[in-house]
Design a protein around this motif. Structure first.
Motif, PDB file in Angstrom:
ATOM      1  N   ASP A  49      63.226  10.224  99.211  1.00  0.00           N
ATOM      2  CA  ASP A  49      62.217  11.279  99.328  1.00  0.00           C
ATOM      3  C   ASP A  49      62.587  12.303 100.399  1.00  0.00           C
ATOM      4  O   ASP A  49      62.428  13.506 100.201  1.00  0.00           O
ATOM      5  N   ARG A  91      63.351  16.288  99.699  1.00  0.00           N
ATOM      6  CA  ARG A  91      62.681  17.401 100.382  1.00  0.00           C
ATOM      7  C   ARG A  91      63.701  18.324 101.039  1.00  0.00           C
ATOM      8  O   ARG A  91      63.586  19.546 100.963  1.00  0.00           O
ATOM      9  N   THR A  92      64.702  17.749 101.675  1.00  0.00           N
ATOM     10  CA  THR A  92      65.743  18.552 102.313  1.00  0.00           C
ATOM     11  C   THR A  92      66.483  19.394 101.275  1.00  0.00           C
ATOM     12  O   THR A  92      66.706  20.593 101.478  1.00  0.00           O
ATOM     13  N   LEU A 112      64.175  22.244 100.002  1.00  0.00           N
ATOM     14  CA  LEU A 112      64.045  23.336 100.961  1.00  0.00           C
ATOM     15  C   LEU A 112      65.328  24.144 101.061  1.00  0.00           C
ATOM     16  O   LEU A 112      65.295  25.329 101.368  1.00  0.00           O
ATOM     17  N   TRP A 126      63.290  22.279  92.352  1.00  0.00           N
ATOM     18  CA  TRP A 126      63.162  20.818  92.304  1.00  0.00           C
ATOM     19  C   TRP A 126      64.214  20.184  91.404  1.00  0.00           C
ATOM     20  O   TRP A 126      64.748  19.122  91.709  1.00  0.00           O
ATOM     21  N   GLN A 159      54.576  23.629 101.012  1.00  0.00           N
ATOM     22  CA  GLN A 159      55.989  23.401 100.707  1.00  0.00           C
ATOM     23  C   GLN A 159      56.508  24.466  99.759  1.00  0.00           C
ATOM     24  O   GLN A 159      57.622  24.953  99.922  1.00  0.00           O
ATOM     25  N   TRP A 195      63.955  21.078 109.944  1.00  0.00           N
ATOM     26  CA  TRP A 195      63.294  20.118 109.065  1.00  0.00           C
ATOM     27  C   TRP A 195      63.833  18.713 109.325  1.00  0.00           C
ATOM     28  O   TRP A 195      63.083  17.758 109.453  1.00  0.00           O
TER      29      TRP A 195
END
Length: 168
Positions: free
Chosen positions: A18, A22-23, A26, A31, A100, A123
């Motif tokens: 997860d 996310r990294t 970003l 996605w 996000q 982050w």
């Protein structure tokens, strides 16, 4: 790979997936590309699992992910796939999803290296030296990419705040 080693790998992937997703999101702003990058990174990590030291696994994995994301952008348009299907409906708590999405949209305005630098520095909370090792560049490059990226973000926020105040 031994059963114990495979079990360690499985546990590592489950615990870090997860955060890596996310990294990657970003960094690339998509996605689907983020999921592909994480999956490709995990395949490469699996191949090197018996050779790496466990205390450096996170740094090694971030380096793989950064390289995969850069490689994705180097591909020609003929190798990229475009997805046209509607995204799946959100389930569960989506209170932070809007934040996000907004952060990803703002970061998407930056060049890839600046984006990757900011994501790793702020982050992932990596130091300048760690970020330089992951991106395989000098610490000066990390500092200049951070400075330029933050300036672009500040300019964006300044103009968007002026525009929103002018519309009131």
């Amino acid at each position: 790979m031994t059963p114990e080693s495979e079990s360690e790998f499985r546990e590592y992937v489950e615990s870090r997936r997860d955060a890596l997703l996310r990294t990657a999101f970003l960094t690339c702003g998509d996605w689907h590309r983020a999921e592909d990058a994480v999956q490709t990174s995990m395949i490469k990590l699996y191949g090197a699992w018996n050779r790496i030291r466990r205390e450096t696994t996170d740094a090694y994995t971030r380096r793989i992910l950064a390289n995969v994301l850069v490689d994705q952008t180097r591909r020609g348009w003929f190798r990229r796939e475009n997805s046209y299907a509607d995204p799946p409906e959100q389930t569960g708590d989506t209170s932070g999803a809007d934040d996000q999405t907004e952060a990803a949209a703002i970061l998407a305005r930056l060049p890839l290296r600046q984006r990757a630098t900011l994501v790793l520095r702020f982050w992932e909370d990596q130091s300048v030296e760690q970020t330089a090792r992951i991106l395989r560049c000098s610490t000066g490059t990390v500092k200049s990419n951070t400075s330029r990226g933050l300036k672009t973000l500040r300019d964006y926020y300044a103009t968007s705040n002026l525009a929103s105040q002018g519309s009131k």
